[in-house]
Design an enzyme around this catalytic site. Sequence first.
Site, PDB file in Angstrom:
ATOM      1  CB  THR A   1      -0.857  -0.037   1.289  1.00 48.73           C
ATOM      2  OG1 THR A   1      -1.920  -0.943   1.068  1.00 48.73           O
ATOM      3  CG2 THR A   1      -1.427   1.296   1.681  1.00 48.73           C
TER       4      THR A   1
ATOM      5  NE  ARG B   1      -9.730  -6.127   3.784  1.00 49.52           N
ATOM      6  CZ  ARG B   1      -8.615  -5.424   3.761  1.00 49.52           C
ATOM      7  NH1 ARG B   1      -8.258  -4.789   2.656  1.00 49.52           N
ATOM      8  NH2 ARG B   1      -7.837  -5.346   4.809  1.00 49.52           N
TER       9      ARG B   1
ATOM     10  N   GLY C   1     -10.648  -2.303   3.813  1.00 49.30           N
ATOM     11  CA  GLY C   1      -9.765  -2.305   4.979  1.00 49.30           C
ATOM     12  C   GLY C   1      -9.681  -0.944   5.647  1.00 49.30           C
ATOM     13  CG  ASP C   2      -5.845   0.182   6.934  1.00 48.57           C
ATOM     14  OD1 ASP C   2      -5.842  -0.818   6.190  1.00 48.57           O
ATOM     15  OD2 ASP C   2      -4.917   1.021   6.944  1.00 48.57           O
TER      16      ASP C   2
ATOM     17  CB  THR D   1       1.209   0.501   5.092  1.00 50.45           C
ATOM     18  OG1 THR D   1       1.429  -0.749   4.413  1.00 50.45           O
ATOM     19  CG2 THR D   1       2.504   0.873   5.796  1.00 50.45           C
ATOM     20  N   GLY D   2      -0.393  -2.042   6.183  1.00 55.24           N
ATOM     21  CA  GLY D   2      -0.279  -3.357   6.803  1.00 55.24           C
ATOM     22  C   GLY D   2      -1.630  -4.021   6.946  1.00 55.24           C
ATOM     23  CB  ALA D   3      -2.737  -6.590   9.355  1.00 56.30           C
ATOM     24  N   GLY D   4      -4.967  -4.455   7.517  1.00 54.74           N
ATOM     25  CA  GLY D   4      -5.985  -3.420   7.601  1.00 54.74           C
ATOM     26  C   GLY D   4      -7.004  -3.625   8.702  1.00 54.74           C
TER      27      GLY D   4
HETATM   28  N1  LIG Z   1      -0.969  -3.572   2.329  1.00 48.97           N
HETATM   29  C1  LIG Z   1      -1.732  -2.809   2.977  1.00 48.97           C
HETATM   30  O1  LIG Z   1      -1.283  -1.897   3.612  1.00 48.97           O
HETATM   31  C2  LIG Z   1      -3.169  -3.166   2.929  1.00 48.97           C
HETATM   32  C3  LIG Z   1      -4.130  -2.211   3.534  1.00 48.97           C
HETATM   33  N2  LIG Z   1      -3.732  -1.706   4.836  1.00 48.97           N
HETATM   34  C4  LIG Z   1      -5.453  -2.920   3.662  1.00 48.97           C
HETATM   35  O2  LIG Z   1      -5.620  -3.655   4.609  1.00 48.97           O
HETATM   36  O3  LIG Z   1      -6.277  -2.795   2.801  1.00 48.97           O
END
Ligand SMILES: NC(=O)C[C@H](N)C(=O)O
Length: 357
Positions: free
Chosen positions: A236, A263, A265-266, A285-288
């Site tokens: 992201t 879906r 995410g964050d 960024t990461g696990a949304g």
């Molecule tokens: N790679 C990511 O940062 C994904 C993003 N945070 C999401 O969960 O959609």
Amino acid sequence: MDERDDRLVGNVELVAAGGFDALARVGYLDSIVAHIITNPRGALKGLPFSDPASPRSAPVREGYATGPGGARMQLIVHGGAGSAPDDPESRQEVLDEAAATGTGEPTPTAAVVAAIGVLERAPRFNAGVGGAIQDDGVVRTDAGIMTDEREVGAACSMPGVRDAATVARTVMTETPHVLVADDHAVSLAEGFGVETEADLTTERTRERWADLSPPDEGDTDERLAWVREQFGGSDTVGAVAVEDGKIAAATSTGGRWCALAGRVGDVPQVGSGFYATPAGGASATGAGEDIARMTLSRLAVERLEAGDSPETAAEHAIDELAVETDGGAGIIVLDDEGRVGSAYNTDAMQTSTAEQS
Ligand SMILES: NC(=O)C[C@H](N)C(=O)O
């Protein structure tokens, strides 16, 4: 590695030679230091995505950020927290170009949208072209933006829309809303002249998708089990800019691989994927799902408001996330004086900073 590589204790810092050459041509050489920090310990353990036990922050080098004051446009961008990429140098060049592009814009809002636009066009990042494919084979984009004046705009679940951050800004400036979704967001984008029929797949993502065998959509249990197994991914993008105390923060993504269609995410959720107040801004960024559970960006900015440095605020946010969830994530933070900080508990997160020359 070339002579510009700079080794740090426990980390490796890579400076992209191509990026520097390109930046020297446009006069940004002295104002930018780009870096990727990898996590040798995580890599040795073979951790697939996260090591929540050990938040790390990217060291800020002398001259890396700008001095206090922030009268000139200053930016920090990220290209996602996750596993260490196999092509860090070429990714870094694009991040450097994105940060440099933002400094040429007249406002922090324009700066973050322009910087992110570079990354949404670059196939190597999970935003715009190159976005993650959902379980029905479609890429849907999300983005959010906020300024220090609490202006907010976000758009989500948009097939065919590369310039998601532009649509988020459109929601912020042209509508009375903070979030518009799905086909309605696509129609809004179209109404404002944003391309809505882009092919967001790339050779890389098409090949990856072709290797997967999603079970029949009719069998919900089996489908969900497959989604749980496949779901994940990084790359992201986000940016935070400050000029003369004015702040903007924005994030853009294709989400995560093999998420259920629809879906979200964050990233388009205010306070989670992005946040800004007069004290500064953040992009996550990461696990949304975990970032959203923690409203991670707000957590970091609240620490700025309480007097923490951006570095401490970023570390604190990732620490909290690691305590409360088992998610891997990263965050960039920029305060009203142009000081930057970043932290992540994944194997790597690439960032770049730039200051208007
Ligand atoms: N790679 C990511 O940062 C994904 C993003 N945070 C999401 O969960 O959609």
